[in-house]
Structure formats: C-alpha cells, structure tokens
Design a protein around this motif. Sequence first.
Motif, short mmCIF file in Angstrom:
data_model
loop_
_atom_site.label_atom_id
_atom_site.label_comp_id
_atom_site.label_asym_id
_atom_site.label_seq_id
_atom_site.Cartn_x
_atom_site.Cartn_y
_atom_site.Cartn_z
N GLU A 90 3.69 -24.17 3.02
CA GLU A 90 2.48 -24.62 2.40
C GLU A 90 1.48 -23.38 2.54
OE1 GLU A 90 -0.70 -28.26 3.46
OE2 GLU A 90 1.02 -28.26 5.61
N THR A 91 2.48 -22.48 2.38
CA THR A 91 1.95 -20.72 1.83
C THR A 91 3.45 -20.00 1.35
OG1 THR A 91 0.64 -19.22 2.54
CG2 THR A 91 1.87 -19.96 4.81
N ASN A 92 3.39 -19.29 1.40
CA ASN A 92 3.92 -18.93 0.62
C ASN A 92 4.55 -17.26 1.40
OD1 ASN A 92 3.77 -19.49 -2.15
ND2 ASN A 92 2.28 -18.28 -2.49
N GLU A 93 4.24 -16.72 2.46
CA GLU A 93 4.47 -16.00 3.78
C GLU A 93 5.52 -17.36 4.10
OE1 GLU A 93 4.06 -12.72 3.03
OE2 GLU A 93 3.02 -13.08 0.61
N VAL A 94 6.17 -16.57 4.44
CA VAL A 94 6.86 -17.64 5.74
C VAL A 94 8.29 -16.96 4.99
CG1 VAL A 94 5.69 -19.97 5.42
CG2 VAL A 94 7.80 -19.83 4.11
N ASN A 95 9.52 -17.76 6.36
CA ASN A 95 10.64 -17.43 6.10
C ASN A 95 11.78 -18.41 6.78
OD1 ASN A 95 13.07 -16.31 5.41
ND2 ASN A 95 13.18 -14.56 7.76
N VAL A 96 11.59 -19.77 5.49
CA VAL A 96 12.36 -20.82 5.97
C VAL A 96 13.40 -20.82 5.35
CG1 VAL A 96 12.11 -23.60 6.25
CG2 VAL A 96 9.55 -21.56 6.33
N SER A 97 15.27 -20.83 5.79
CA SER A 97 16.01 -20.77 4.96
C SER A 97 16.26 -22.74 4.84
CB SER A 97 16.90 -20.80 6.34
OG SER A 97 17.54 -22.12 6.76
N ALA A 157 4.87 -19.60 -6.37
CA ALA A 157 4.11 -19.30 -6.87
C ALA A 157 4.14 -20.76 -7.01
CB ALA A 157 3.62 -17.75 -7.09
N VAL A 158 5.04 -20.82 -8.49
CA VAL A 158 4.86 -21.93 -9.14
C VAL A 158 5.20 -23.51 -8.30
CG1 VAL A 158 5.18 -23.42 -11.16
CG2 VAL A 158 4.44 -20.51 -11.53
N ASN A 159 6.11 -23.03 -7.65
CA ASN A 159 6.14 -24.27 -6.74
C ASN A 159 5.63 -24.43 -6.02
OD1 ASN A 159 8.60 -24.05 -8.06
ND2 ASN A 159 9.66 -22.37 -6.77
N MET A 160 4.89 -23.95 -5.46
CA MET A 160 3.84 -24.08 -4.53
C MET A 160 3.05 -24.73 -4.25
SD MET A 160 3.19 -23.50 -0.96
CE MET A 160 2.61 -25.14 -0.65
N GLU A 161 2.09 -24.36 -6.10
CA GLU A 161 0.87 -24.73 -6.32
C GLU A 161 1.71 -26.41 -6.53
OE1 GLU A 161 -0.85 -20.77 -8.75
OE2 GLU A 161 -0.22 -22.25 -9.67
N ALA A 162 2.49 -26.64 -7.34
CA ALA A 162 3.02 -27.86 -7.29
C ALA A 162 3.13 -28.34 -6.56
CB ALA A 162 4.22 -27.60 -8.46
N GLY A 163 3.38 -27.76 -5.41
CA GLY A 163 3.87 -28.54 -4.18
C GLY A 163 2.62 -29.12 -3.19
N LEU A 164 1.67 -28.29 -3.88
CA LEU A 164 0.32 -28.75 -3.34
C LEU A 164 -0.61 -30.16 -4.26
CD1 LEU A 164 -1.43 -25.22 -1.88
CD2 LEU A 164 -0.64 -27.13 -0.59
N GLN A 207 10.03 -18.85 -1.66
CA GLN A 207 8.98 -18.14 -0.89
C GLN A 207 8.84 -16.59 -0.86
OE1 GLN A 207 11.34 -18.88 2.76
NE2 GLN A 207 12.62 -16.50 2.87
N ALA A 208 7.90 -14.95 -0.70
CA ALA A 208 6.97 -14.65 -1.04
C ALA A 208 8.26 -13.26 -1.05
CB ALA A 208 5.64 -14.54 -0.24
N LYS A 209 9.06 -13.51 -0.26
CA LYS A 209 10.46 -12.55 0.48
C LYS A 209 11.71 -13.17 0.36
CE LYS A 209 7.59 -8.59 1.50
NZ LYS A 209 7.31 -7.91 2.90
N GLY A 210 12.64 -12.93 -0.81
CA GLY A 210 13.84 -13.87 0.03
C GLY A 210 14.59 -12.98 0.88
N ASP A 211 15.60 -13.94 1.68
CA ASP A 211 16.60 -13.85 2.32
C ASP A 211 17.93 -13.87 2.37
OD1 ASP A 211 17.35 -12.87 4.93
OD2 ASP A 211 16.25 -15.40 6.39
N PRO A 212 18.25 -12.36 2.13
CA PRO A 212 19.79 -12.81 2.00
C PRO A 212 20.70 -12.71 2.79
CG PRO A 212 19.03 -10.17 2.03
CD PRO A 212 17.70 -10.73 2.27
#
Length: 242
Positions: A104-111, A79-86, A43-48
Amino acid sequence: MKTLKKIMVYTLLLGTIIGQGMGKQANLWAKQNFVVCIDPGHQAKGDPKGEPIAPGSSSKKARVASGTAGVGTKKPEYAVNMEAGLILKELLTQKGYQVVMTRETNEVNVSNAERAEIANNAKADMTIRLHCDSIGNSGKTGSVLIVPAKTGKYTAGIYPASYKYAECLKKALQDAGVKVNGIFERSDMTGFNWSRVPVVIFEMGFMSNWNEDRMLCDQAYQTKLMTAVVTAIEAYNATLPD
C-alpha cells in the motif's frame, strides 16, 4: 372468503419481501467471503537479487523488476500501479468484498514470490496484478491480459479460473470502450508459478504511447479501468456455484 384472499395476498407479499431480504443477505455474505488480492506491480526501487521462478527451481529471476515510466509524463509505472490499486481497493470495499493488498506504499521490498504467498495465505479467490506496458513501437496501444499457462507444470491447476476471470475482464473492458489486445498465457512468471490461487495480470496500457501514458496517469481513467475490474469480478462471481 375475502378475508382468506387478503391473508393469502399478505402472505405472498411477506414471503416475497423475506425472500428478497434473504437474497440480499446471501449476496452480501458471498461478497464478504470472496477475497480479492490486489498486487500493484513493482515498487520504488527494484531488487535485482535472484529468486527461484518456481518452487524448487534452479532458474532465477530478479526479485522485483524496476518497471517502466511514461514517455511523456515521466511518471514511474510503480506509482501508476499503486494509484490504480488503491482505487480498486476502495471500489471493491464499497461493494462488500474482502480485499488484501500486497503493498500500500511504494517504499517496500516485496518480491514476486512473496506477493504470490500473500495471496496464497489469504486464500484469495482472485488475484489482480496491475501493471503498465512499454514497447519500442510508440504507436502501440491497448490493454493486455496475461494468465498462467494451461499446461504449465506449476499453473495448470489455477488456469481454468484465471482464464474465466480474464474473459470476464476482457468483456467488461471492451464494454467500457477500452481496447484489449488479447489474453495471453505465460509459464515463466515467478508470480504465477508460486501462486496456488487464481491470478491475472492486467497490463492497463502502454506508457510508451504519448496519449495512453497521459491517460494512465489520469485518475478518471484509472477509475474507469478499475470499475471494469470490479464489473468483471461481479460477473465472475455470478458464475460460481452456490
């Protein structure tokens, strides 16, 4: 007598037409009831922040790693993963399959565990996790398929179906002229250990290779890869009992 023969011929033709129609309806029903979960990695920002790598485990990993970026394009992997996924979502939807997306967007935080639970709750028949690779050797190219461990404490039950689909995907990719480095098992991946449904990681290529980096960022190549994923779903689906 001639009239009787004509009636018999018409009856046979009608039966064939009805049978074909029923076959198409059955095929469509099967697809509409086959659920594919697509997980565009990162995702756009990793969560450590740590989360258990398996239910009840004291071992933890980062909720979401940051991912890599293109050596030449500098495009982030997420971003590449998201494009391919869609693209994959569209191709599967056109075929009549049910599709669930973990994002379905890069601006998420889903573990990683939460992504697995999305697939679990959807009772997905197959989960496709899309990623790109990176390594210190810039000459390394090709895709990699990763499946849950056959003897894993948490994954033994989903290994057979996961591996069967991975074999279908390997063939579909190779038939399309895409290099496949192999199918590998992992027992230490959070997204696998929390999954109760079949799952495969598709590492689409190496962003550490200049040429493959460019290819992975190209929509036409992404479509080629995702078409192979769909072909493999069709092949896998055909092996399932009625």
